[in-house]
Each structure stands twice: as C-alpha cells, then as structure tokens.
Design a protein around this motif. Structure first.
Motif: not given
Length: 84
Positions: A40, A42, A48, A62
C-alpha cells in the motif's frame, strides 16, 4: 493494548487470517484481507474489503482498524452509504 501491540498481534499470519474469516462470516458476500505496508501507500498495514458484486474498477473499502472496516461494510450492506 497499545496500537503497536495490536498491529504486532495481527502481523502473525494466523491471527490476520482469523480476523479476515471472522469479518467475511459476519458480512456474507465480502472478501477481506490484510495488506502490509509493502503493498500500500501507507506506512502501516490495512484491512481491505471488497463486495463480490462490485466491478473490478470499484475501489475496495480500506481502513487501519478492523472494527471501523466492519462498520463501513455494515453501512454498505444496509445501503446507508453510496458505493458508486
């Protein structure tokens, strides 16, 4: 438990698989998985969820928190929020 302790708990594959299964059983028609930061944009892992009826172009739900993801799935199931 601290936030870091919770993340570490779900870093154990069996624990993440159990939560994915729990969420999928609680929300029929949904597929749930946990994505690590390597998959991801992040810096932390995220949960998810995709509904089986969604087109491939439809963005998944998400969230970093499995409880908040479950709440969002419920809202979609109850049509309390739009998913277009």
């Amino acid at each position: 438990m601290t936030e870091d302790e919770v993340r570490a708990w779900y870093d154990i594959p069996e624990h993440a698989e159990y939560m994915c299964g729990l969420l999928a059983r609680a929300h029929p028609g949904w597929h749930v998985r946990r994505l690590g930061p390597d998959r991801t944009f992040r810096s932390v892992p995220v949960w998810c969820a995709r509904h089986e009826s969604w087109r491939a172009s439809h963005q998944s739900l998400i969230d970093e928190n499995a409880g908040l993801l479950s709440m969002a799935m419920t809202m979609v199931d109850e049509r309390a929020v739009g998913t277009a």
